[in-house]
Motif scaffolding. Structure first.
Motif, PDB file in Angstrom:
ATOM      1  N   ARG A   6       0.289  -0.850  -0.047  1.00  0.00           N
ATOM      2  CA  ARG A   6       0.003   0.035  -0.179  1.00  0.00           C
ATOM      3  C   ARG A   6       1.181   1.814   0.059  1.00  0.00           C
ATOM      4  O   ARG A   6       0.583   1.802  -0.658  1.00  0.00           O
ATOM      5  CB  ARG A   6      -0.909   0.052   1.261  1.00  0.00           C
ATOM      6  CG  ARG A   6      -1.673   1.188   1.574  1.00  0.00           C
ATOM      7  CD  ARG A   6      -2.447   1.211   2.676  1.00  0.00           C
ATOM      8  NE  ARG A   6      -3.576   2.390   2.945  1.00  0.00           N
ATOM      9  CZ  ARG A   6      -4.678   2.217   2.267  1.00  0.00           C
ATOM     10  NH1 ARG A   6      -4.938   1.440   1.690  1.00  0.00           N
ATOM     11  NH2 ARG A   6      -5.114   3.122   2.982  1.00  0.00           N
ATOM     12  N   ALA A   7       1.693   1.317   0.500  1.00  0.00           N
ATOM     13  CA  ALA A   7       3.007   2.446   0.454  1.00  0.00           C
ATOM     14  C   ALA A   7       3.462   2.600  -0.600  1.00  0.00           C
ATOM     15  O   ALA A   7       3.489   3.765  -0.635  1.00  0.00           O
ATOM     16  CB  ALA A   7       4.030   2.133   2.064  1.00  0.00           C
ATOM     17  N   ALA A   8       3.572   1.552  -1.209  1.00  0.00           N
ATOM     18  CA  ALA A   8       4.839   1.832  -2.188  1.00  0.00           C
ATOM     19  C   ALA A   8       3.798   2.114  -3.690  1.00  0.00           C
ATOM     20  O   ALA A   8       3.998   3.525  -4.187  1.00  0.00           O
ATOM     21  CB  ALA A   8       5.570   0.294  -2.543  1.00  0.00           C
ATOM     22  N   VAL A   9       2.129   2.025  -3.217  1.00  0.00           N
ATOM     23  CA  VAL A   9       1.244   2.535  -4.613  1.00  0.00           C
ATOM     24  C   VAL A   9       1.247   3.528  -4.198  1.00  0.00           C
ATOM     25  O   VAL A   9       1.792   4.542  -4.655  1.00  0.00           O
ATOM     26  CB  VAL A   9      -0.427   1.021  -4.163  1.00  0.00           C
ATOM     27  CG1 VAL A   9      -1.193   1.860  -5.409  1.00  0.00           C
ATOM     28  CG2 VAL A   9       0.447  -0.502  -4.525  1.00  0.00           C
ATOM     29  N   LEU A  10       0.825   4.421  -2.757  1.00  0.00           N
ATOM     30  CA  LEU A  10       0.892   5.901  -3.072  1.00  0.00           C
ATOM     31  C   LEU A  10       2.129   6.719  -3.220  1.00  0.00           C
ATOM     32  O   LEU A  10       1.811   7.225  -3.576  1.00  0.00           O
ATOM     33  CB  LEU A  10       0.668   5.796  -1.332  1.00  0.00           C
ATOM     34  CG  LEU A  10      -0.448   5.336  -1.164  1.00  0.00           C
ATOM     35  CD1 LEU A  10      -1.146   5.554   0.454  1.00  0.00           C
ATOM     36  CD2 LEU A  10      -1.928   6.665  -1.297  1.00  0.00           C
ATOM     37  N   LYS A  11       3.456   6.619  -2.514  1.00  0.00           N
ATOM     38  CA  LYS A  11       4.335   7.152  -3.081  1.00  0.00           C
ATOM     39  C   LYS A  11       4.773   7.428  -4.853  1.00  0.00           C
ATOM     40  O   LYS A  11       4.907   8.261  -5.180  1.00  0.00           O
ATOM     41  CB  LYS A  11       5.354   6.380  -2.890  1.00  0.00           C
ATOM     42  CG  LYS A  11       6.718   6.895  -3.094  1.00  0.00           C
ATOM     43  CD  LYS A  11       8.441   5.804  -2.218  1.00  0.00           C
ATOM     44  CE  LYS A  11       9.553   6.983  -2.726  1.00  0.00           C
ATOM     45  NZ  LYS A  11       9.880   7.285  -3.476  1.00  0.00           N
ATOM     46  N   ALA A  12       4.093   5.710  -5.599  1.00  0.00           N
ATOM     47  CA  ALA A  12       4.208   5.677  -6.948  1.00  0.00           C
ATOM     48  C   ALA A  12       3.329   6.533  -7.165  1.00  0.00           C
ATOM     49  O   ALA A  12       3.424   7.512  -8.737  1.00  0.00           O
ATOM     50  CB  ALA A  12       4.315   4.398  -7.841  1.00  0.00           C
ATOM     51  N   VAL A  13       2.098   6.871  -7.202  1.00  0.00           N
ATOM     52  CA  VAL A  13       0.882   7.380  -7.171  1.00  0.00           C
ATOM     53  C   VAL A  13       1.472   8.984  -7.348  1.00  0.00           C
ATOM     54  O   VAL A  13       1.250   9.940  -7.583  1.00  0.00           O
ATOM     55  CB  VAL A  13      -0.453   7.096  -7.128  1.00  0.00           C
ATOM     56  CG1 VAL A  13      -1.558   8.482  -7.098  1.00  0.00           C
ATOM     57  CG2 VAL A  13      -0.840   6.003  -7.305  1.00  0.00           C
ATOM     58  N   THR A  14       1.630   9.432  -5.817  1.00  0.00           N
ATOM     59  CA  THR A  14       2.427  11.027  -5.157  1.00  0.00           C
ATOM     60  C   THR A  14       3.483  11.315  -6.629  1.00  0.00           C
ATOM     61  O   THR A  14       3.523  12.506  -7.298  1.00  0.00           O
ATOM     62  CB  THR A  14       2.527  10.590  -3.637  1.00  0.00           C
ATOM     63  OG1 THR A  14       1.813  10.405  -2.822  1.00  0.00           O
ATOM     64  CG2 THR A  14       2.865  11.689  -3.459  1.00  0.00           C
TER      65      THR A  14
ATOM     66  N   GLU B  56      -5.016   7.250 -14.325  1.00  0.00           N
ATOM     67  CA  GLU B  56      -4.063   5.633 -13.914  1.00  0.00           C
ATOM     68  C   GLU B  56      -4.079   5.627 -12.678  1.00  0.00           C
ATOM     69  O   GLU B  56      -4.571   5.334 -12.132  1.00  0.00           O
ATOM     70  CB  GLU B  56      -2.940   5.477 -15.204  1.00  0.00           C
ATOM     71  CG  GLU B  56      -3.347   5.382 -17.184  1.00  0.00           C
ATOM     72  CD  GLU B  56      -1.723   5.290 -16.939  1.00  0.00           C
ATOM     73  OE1 GLU B  56      -0.664   5.385 -16.352  1.00  0.00           O
ATOM     74  OE2 GLU B  56      -1.331   4.496 -18.253  1.00  0.00           O
ATOM     75  N   ALA B  57      -3.913   7.095 -12.305  1.00  0.00           N
ATOM     76  CA  ALA B  57      -2.881   6.815 -11.353  1.00  0.00           C
ATOM     77  C   ALA B  57      -4.810   7.178  -9.988  1.00  0.00           C
ATOM     78  O   ALA B  57      -4.572   6.608  -8.848  1.00  0.00           O
ATOM     79  CB  ALA B  57      -3.353   8.957 -10.890  1.00  0.00           C
ATOM     80  N   GLU B  58      -6.160   7.614 -10.936  1.00  0.00           N
ATOM     81  CA  GLU B  58      -7.389   7.624  -9.674  1.00  0.00           C
ATOM     82  C   GLU B  58      -7.704   6.280 -10.041  1.00  0.00           C
ATOM     83  O   GLU B  58      -8.500   5.526  -9.020  1.00  0.00           O
ATOM     84  CB  GLU B  58      -8.408   9.011 -11.170  1.00  0.00           C
ATOM     85  CG  GLU B  58      -7.895   9.884 -10.971  1.00  0.00           C
ATOM     86  CD  GLU B  58      -9.359  10.997 -12.161  1.00  0.00           C
ATOM     87  OE1 GLU B  58      -8.983  11.788 -11.060  1.00  0.00           O
ATOM     88  OE2 GLU B  58      -9.577  10.137 -12.480  1.00  0.00           O
ATOM     89  N   ALA B  59      -7.103   5.632 -10.884  1.00  0.00           N
ATOM     90  CA  ALA B  59      -7.382   4.597 -10.594  1.00  0.00           C
ATOM     91  C   ALA B  59      -6.541   3.189  -9.943  1.00  0.00           C
ATOM     92  O   ALA B  59      -7.935   2.221  -9.258  1.00  0.00           O
ATOM     93  CB  ALA B  59      -7.018   3.577 -12.335  1.00  0.00           C
ATOM     94  N   GLN B  60      -5.112   3.778  -9.992  1.00  0.00           N
ATOM     95  CA  GLN B  60      -4.601   2.826  -8.784  1.00  0.00           C
ATOM     96  C   GLN B  60      -5.383   3.740  -7.503  1.00  0.00           C
ATOM     97  O   GLN B  60      -5.206   2.032  -6.768  1.00  0.00           O
ATOM     98  CB  GLN B  60      -3.593   3.482  -8.663  1.00  0.00           C
ATOM     99  CG  GLN B  60      -2.327   3.145  -9.534  1.00  0.00           C
ATOM    100  CD  GLN B  60      -2.398   1.772  -9.753  1.00  0.00           C
ATOM    101  OE1 GLN B  60      -2.199   1.061  -9.105  1.00  0.00           O
ATOM    102  NE2 GLN B  60      -2.483   0.871 -10.616  1.00  0.00           N
ATOM    103  N   LEU B  61      -5.912   4.789  -7.385  1.00  0.00           N
ATOM    104  CA  LEU B  61      -6.508   4.354  -5.710  1.00  0.00           C
ATOM    105  C   LEU B  61      -7.416   4.152  -5.255  1.00  0.00           C
ATOM    106  O   LEU B  61      -8.199   3.917  -4.177  1.00  0.00           O
ATOM    107  CB  LEU B  61      -6.806   6.475  -5.895  1.00  0.00           C
ATOM    108  CG  LEU B  61      -5.409   7.521  -6.102  1.00  0.00           C
ATOM    109  CD1 LEU B  61      -5.662   9.148  -5.826  1.00  0.00           C
ATOM    110  CD2 LEU B  61      -4.340   7.364  -4.488  1.00  0.00           C
ATOM    111  N   LEU B  62      -8.475   3.873  -6.320  1.00  0.00           N
ATOM    112  CA  LEU B  62      -9.413   2.931  -6.418  1.00  0.00           C
ATOM    113  C   LEU B  62      -8.917   1.478  -5.426  1.00  0.00           C
ATOM    114  O   LEU B  62     -10.210   1.420  -4.512  1.00  0.00           O
ATOM    115  CB  LEU B  62     -10.286   3.119  -7.570  1.00  0.00           C
ATOM    116  CG  LEU B  62     -11.089   4.019  -8.398  1.00  0.00           C
ATOM    117  CD1 LEU B  62     -12.260   3.743  -9.332  1.00  0.00           C
ATOM    118  CD2 LEU B  62     -12.278   4.582  -6.902  1.00  0.00           C
ATOM    119  N   ARG B  63      -7.984   1.425  -5.877  1.00  0.00           N
ATOM    120  CA  ARG B  63      -7.308   0.131  -5.190  1.00  0.00           C
ATOM    121  C   ARG B  63      -7.063   0.061  -4.101  1.00  0.00           C
ATOM    122  O   ARG B  63      -7.015  -0.947  -3.705  1.00  0.00           O
ATOM    123  CB  ARG B  63      -6.224  -0.732  -5.747  1.00  0.00           C
ATOM    124  CG  ARG B  63      -7.217  -1.039  -7.293  1.00  0.00           C
ATOM    125  CD  ARG B  63      -5.314  -1.390  -7.990  1.00  0.00           C
ATOM    126  NE  ARG B  63      -5.822  -1.902  -9.598  1.00  0.00           N
ATOM    127  CZ  ARG B  63      -5.833  -0.942 -10.658  1.00  0.00           C
ATOM    128  NH1 ARG B  63      -6.162   0.003 -10.864  1.00  0.00           N
ATOM    129  NH2 ARG B  63      -6.427  -1.581 -11.610  1.00  0.00           N
TER     130      ARG B  63
END
Length: 335
Positions: A69-77, A116-123
């Protein structure tokens, strides 16, 4: 006085008008067309940052690993940071000035990255937030006019009983809508780029005709007529016109003016004698006369007039060509 100057020595006037219109076209393509979509992009970026902050503050949903979860958040940010960085989508032509350049190609790619970033946040959002977004999206689809929206709304409304399945349906529908939105805007941007390219080529043709054939005044009046045509259409119809039409209309009107004068000269020729002596004396050979200038203005204003006259000229040339071929055949037979 001005007519005599432009018709005689006013070459710099035509250069100045074309250069000013080129600047207007450039600012239009980089500012007026793309600015509303760019402002919406900035608002959505701020919304994504808020959602990322909420996801980082909340506990991870069941089954989600904190490290992932932290890795995905960092990638989106990081992706959002790159979008907001100066030079990725928009930059200022002159520092601390009002002119803003926003390339349409970069803007289209930035929207794809944002989706794509919004789709990642939905997960990463919790089930309650996911259910709320699914319900809001379903209500929006039910109010839409596109028949395809009904199927997407039914897919979201189908009871699953499994939060993971509901999240997957929401992500799939969101990505489908984003792909449709991106495709529509990219097609629109492509049409606008084609219109801008045609406008640039047309300006070059205007300069060539004006400087080589001494039709500067008729070109200017044709361009004025081309500008007035969409202006009158917008005022009478009370609806916005396409950017491509607004950009191309003055250039097309400028090119239609000398072409129309040439067609008038051909149809008024004594061998055809369709338009009479008045048009013969006030057409291609005398472009600075008042009647010729009025004809140039009319051709610039009405593209339909130019097309109808071209069709009439084509209809007259075919019988002439047929008569010429028949005469040559008879001469060959007598020989």
């Amino acid at each position: 006085m001005f007519v005599a100057y432009v018709a005689g020595e006013g070459r710099w006037a035509l250069w100045l008008v074309c250069a000013c219109y080129l600047v207007v076209v450039y600012i239009t393509s980089r500012g007026l067309i793309a600015a509303p979509r760019y402002r919406l992009l900035q608002a959505r970026l701020h919304g994504c940052r808020v959602r990322a902050g909420v996801c980082a503050a909340r506990a991870a949903p069941d089954g989600a690993e904190p490290a992932v979860r932290a890795a995905v958040l960092k990638a989106v940010t990081d992706r959002l940071d790159r979008l907001e960085r100066n030079g990725q989508v928009a930059w200022r032509l002159l520092p601390r000035r009002w002119v803003v350049a926003i390339p349409l190609s970069k803007l289209a790619s930035a929207w794809r990255v944002l989706h794509e970033a919004e789709a990642q946040l939905l997960r990463l959002e919790d089930p309650e937030e996911t259910a709320l977004r699914a319900r809001a999206l379903r209500l929006r689809l039910e109010d839409g006019r596109d028949p395809a929206d009904e199927g997407l709304a039914r897919e979201l409304a189908a009871p699953t009983g499994d939060p993971a399945a509901g999240r997957a349906a929401l992500i799939a529908v969101t990505e489908r809508l984003a792909e449709r939105e991106d495709g529509a805007f990219e097609r629109e941007y492509e049409l606008q780029r084609i219109a801008l390219w045609l406008a640039l080529i047309g300006l070059g043709a205007v300069l060539l005709i004006g400087l080589a054939l001494d039709h500067r005044l008729s070109l200017l009046l044709g361009g004025l007529g081309g500008f007035l045509s969409p202006l009158v259409g917008v005022m009478r119809a009370q609806r916005p016109a396409s950017w491509g039409v607004l950009v191309l209309a003055p250039v097309g009107g400028a090119l239609a003016a000398p072409g129309g004068l040439l067609l008038v000269r051909m149809l008024a020729d004594p061998e055809l004698n369709l338009l009479g002596r008045v048009f013969l004396d006030n057409s291609w050979g005398s472009p600075a006369r008042p009647i010729a200038l009025a004809i140039a203005l009319l051709f610039g204003f009405s593209g339909t007039l130019f097309s109808r006259l071209a069709l009439a000229a084509t209809g007259q040339l075919v019988p002439v060509a047929d008569r010429g071929a028949e005469g040559r055949k008879q001469a060959t037979g007598r020989a």
